[in-house]
Design an enzyme around this catalytic site. Structure first.
Site, PDB file in Angstrom:
ATOM      1  N   GLU B 262       0.902  -1.148   0.000  1.00 40.61           N
ATOM      2  CA  GLU B 262       0.000   0.000   0.000  1.00 40.61           C
ATOM      3  C   GLU B 262       0.930   1.183   0.000  1.00 40.61           C
ATOM      4  O   GLU B 262       1.657   1.407   0.972  1.00 40.61           O
ATOM      5  CB  GLU B 262      -0.896  -0.121   1.234  1.00 40.61           C
ATOM      6  CG  GLU B 262      -2.056   0.822   1.253  1.00 40.61           C
ATOM      7  CD  GLU B 262      -1.722   2.006   2.124  1.00 40.61           C
ATOM      8  OE1 GLU B 262      -1.181   2.982   1.558  1.00 40.61           O
ATOM      9  OE2 GLU B 262      -1.982   1.951   3.324  1.00 40.61           O
ATOM     10  N   CYS B 299      -2.047   7.766   5.043  1.00 37.99           N
ATOM     11  CA  CYS B 299      -2.060   7.345   3.633  1.00 37.99           C
ATOM     12  C   CYS B 299      -3.258   7.944   2.913  1.00 37.99           C
ATOM     13  O   CYS B 299      -3.236   8.130   1.703  1.00 37.99           O
ATOM     14  CB  CYS B 299      -2.145   5.823   3.527  1.00 37.99           C
ATOM     15  SG  CYS B 299      -0.944   4.969   4.526  1.00 37.99           S
TER      16      CYS B 299
END
Lengths: 501, 501
Positions: B262, B299
């Protein structure tokens, strides 16, 4: 009525000539000229697929199911022509092509039913919890199609793993347009199937770009296809060498994409002591039959047979007699027949001969060899796949060595146990090893039949496939062309139709 | 009671010194020495994981669920110590660490319940059809754990995405042993969590090798881990550069493995005209609040905001006032604070300044810039992630340009719509674009809250993640560590317990 190939590419509904051509190499029957593919045609087909996705990605499941059924109907309508050109190009007998057509249309209709049912969407809903601290939003999840998909036809199943095979059927079912690189070993068979898909597109009003077919007589076509930025995944069945090269290209892209490659396997079969004692001869004959069926040109061909040294000689004698009796068979291409002879020769230099038969040109006859587990474990070359009717018998000293041998194997599509009730304790020791090595473990059968079903896995750890989490046969194959999307507090009117209240 | 780190690795139940050490760099509090990782320790941990898999891969779901619950209990039992060392090392406030601990233990308990339920096994059965021609064999399918998994702790969630975070929880739930490369930014936090897992292993009688923790202060540890032949998948949350390097190593292995990375995202937010007109100031304040929360170290930080040029000036003024008022915050590491300043400076050279605030050392203050869609679409650098409290406002001339801008984006973890009812027609045009770009699409919220739920997707097209088919948050994350296996005519006694009649 005999089909005369157009010799053209089908790009977004148009039949297109190329500036160069190549000639087909049929096993029998007339030679035809076909347009060669190139990068410009790939770009045109992929852009058309991208445009088509904006419509096709939002068709209803009922519409896509009707489309898949129509493809199956159109293939059936061309049945005799498909069989004729398929047998000419592949050298496979007519009965095989007819059966494979049934598998292909059955597969299309199975995916139609699968998407009508809708379970594959894996819809999930976590309702809002406004009073929780912090509040939970409303979350809904569904699987969405990923975009244009590239499919490489395989030579060994000119119908079921080619132009309208499992990769194409599952991608279209998911909602993804498909660009097929036709296999040059069966260009006419590819073309007539493309024509059937074209007819189904017109009948069901699908966007023309949902399917394109480019004759692929060079690696440049495949490279351009997998490197095209708008291609989102690749389905491939073929050799380890070719597959790994394409996998590497996919991984090296600025935006890497999944390469679903089904590559190589020697499909080990373990004959357990009790089964060997009670029905060794029957197993030997069954093995040779599976090994040599259609010249051994199956991904699931049982190329490796492991059995106790104690009792092996009689088994080997029976296998020798059975394989000696197998008639010469024509292979899919000249190059494959030559590669088969080369590969069998390589193994023959390292192992003892059971049956070594000469063959020439595009023909093949069985070659069976024998070695010990000690030698097999020492020499990696003995475990490499040789595509064709070649088998290697490996003897083990005892149960422990059988398990050691299993542990030493690379990833496989299948692993087979020949066992009787008294073999269950040894089989129970083998199972944890084999289920880590293979996508499918079977007992008291042969691996060459690959059922198209919900519970099938045709895949496995590398090099059997490049994605051990996926299958290329069975309804689960659709997952390769889907991605989950989560919708948070999205008004009902904006949700995908399948997610609305 | 204050936790004093041992400064050691935990390998298969033993606390191990290294021949070299490194010093921690806490934001405040004492500096500690920690053993450095190396290739030999990686090899030892992975072999122990492989051995443990032979037991752990066959534990019952109830046993694994009890283990996950025990890990959660052991973390809670060390709660105050975890918060203390966590705040020291990360610079994050205590309330954040406490909340993140709740998320972490909640996640472990959710996976425990998820595997007790058992739906994740996706069991399938096609019964034998002995009278069909050819007969259909009995086929059963189940999802099996893949083997040892490598997990890279992330710096920005020292608990929820680190040693016992979502990757570890989902891999252990699946039945896979885990080897964690500890993040050098929070070595003591990693160690105390490793200690909690160690205690849970002892309490529940799990094999010691099911979990190992290696302090990772060098790239060599990570390289050795992802290249180890017995590692079958990697879970990673971190930067695009580091993640891509590890992805490339995984793809280049003799046996390639999935790298679940990710990586990066700018999480575009689209303010639609009606929402801008009716509540522009509220949206501007909400955006700055989300953008600067915990120094923007998420994120899912909403780094890009897109809105109509008509009405943008008032929005920008409000955003400027809100971001000017945000106090200086300490970042996770010195290097990240410097990278933030460098990155914000790069964007500042290309766009107009809304708020430009100086910061020094490990501290950061918001930087907000403004540009036009024409410039944004022309210069790829404006779309690159800058980790920290930086935002870019992009104005569009009209609806068509808003859609063009959306089409031009790379893959994202999230995409956000700020919209009112009158915006639905434009939102309906944006949705098909955004759902192809992002793993999660949300309306009238901010993306920074990532619910741990069944319907969550924390992933998306590259570079948001390296596998658009997967999520690293939510119960679906378990799929990354499973593979389907098909059992054909296998006697009941030999089937995995979960498949037996």
């Amino acid at each position: 009525m005999t089909y005369t190939p157009k010799g053209k590419h089908l790009i977004a509904g148009e039949w297109i000539d190329g500036d160069k051509t190549f000639a087909s190499s049929p096993a029998h029957g007339p030679v035809h000229e076909f347009a060669s593919g190139n990068e410009g045609l790939v770009d045109r087909a992929v852009w058309a697929a991208e445009q088509a996705f904006e419509v096709y990605g939002y068709t209803s499941r009922a519409e896509r199911a009707a489309f898949l059924d129509a493809i199956a109907d159109e293939i059936d309508a061309r049945g005799d022509d498909v069989t004729e050109i398929g047998t000419q190009e592949s050298g496979l007998p007519a009965g095989r092509l007819q059966g494979e057509r049934g598998r292909t249309t059955g597969q299309l209709r199975l995916f139609a039913q699968h998407i009508r049912d809708g379970d594959y969407l894996d819809r999930r809903h976590d309702g809002a919890l406004p009073d929780r601290q912090p509040p939970r939003p409303d979350l809904r999840l569904i699987q969405r199609p990923i975009g244009p998909v590239a499919v490489f036809g395989a030579s060994n199943f000119p119908l079921a793993f080619s132009t309208a095979g499992g990769d194409t059927a599952s991608a279209l079912a998911a909602g993804c347009p498909v660009v097929v690189k036709g296999h040059p070993a069966h260009p006419g068979t590819g073309e007539i199937i493309a024509e059937a898909i074209h007819a189904a597109i017109q009948k069901t009003g699908m966007p023309a770009g949902v399917f394109s077919f480019i004759h692929g007589d060079s690696n440049a076509v495949g490279k351009a296809l997998v490197e095209h930025p708008l291609i989102k995944a690749v389905g491939f069945t073929g050799s380890l060498r070719g597959g790994r090269a394409l996998f590497d290209l996919c991984a090296a892209r600025p935006e890497p994409i999944p390469f679903y490659g089904e590559l190589g396997s020697i499909n080990p079969c373990f004959v357990l002591p009790e089964a060997l004692a009670t029905r060794g001869a029957q197993i030997a004959e069954g093995w040779v039959g599976s090994l040599t069926l259609f010249a051994g040109q199956f991904c699931t061909n049982p190329g490796l047979l492991v059995l106790p040294a104690d009792g092996a000689d009689a088994f080997v004698d029976t296998a020798a007699r059975a394989s000696d009796a197998v008639a010469e068979q024509v292979m899919l291409t000249h190059d494959m027949a030559q590669a088969y002879r080369d590969g069998a020769g390589r193994i023959g230099d390292l192992a003892a001969t059971v049956t070594r038969t000469e063959s020439h040109g595009r023909n093949a006859r069985p070659n069976v060899y024998r070695t010990t587990a000690d030698d097999f474990l020492r020499d990696h070359a003995l475990g490499e796949e040789v595509f064709g009717p070649m088998g290697l018998i490996v003897t083990v000293k005892d149960d422990d060595q059988m398990i050691d041998l299993a542990r030493g194997l690379e990833g496989q599509l299948t692993a087979t146990l020949q066992m009787d009730d008294a073999d269950i304790p040894l089989a129970a020791r083998l199972m944890p090893v084999l289920e880590r090595k293979a996508g499918r473990v079977l007992a008291n059968g042969w691996p060459t039949g690959v059922e198209v079903a919900d519970a099938m896995v045709h895949g496995g750890p590398y090099p059997a496939s490049t994605n051990f989490g996926a299958t290329s046969v069975g309804t689960m194959a659709i997952r390769r062309f889907l991605r989950p999307v989560s919708y948070q507090n999205i008004p009902d009117a904006l949700l995908p139709e399948d997610l609305r209240d």
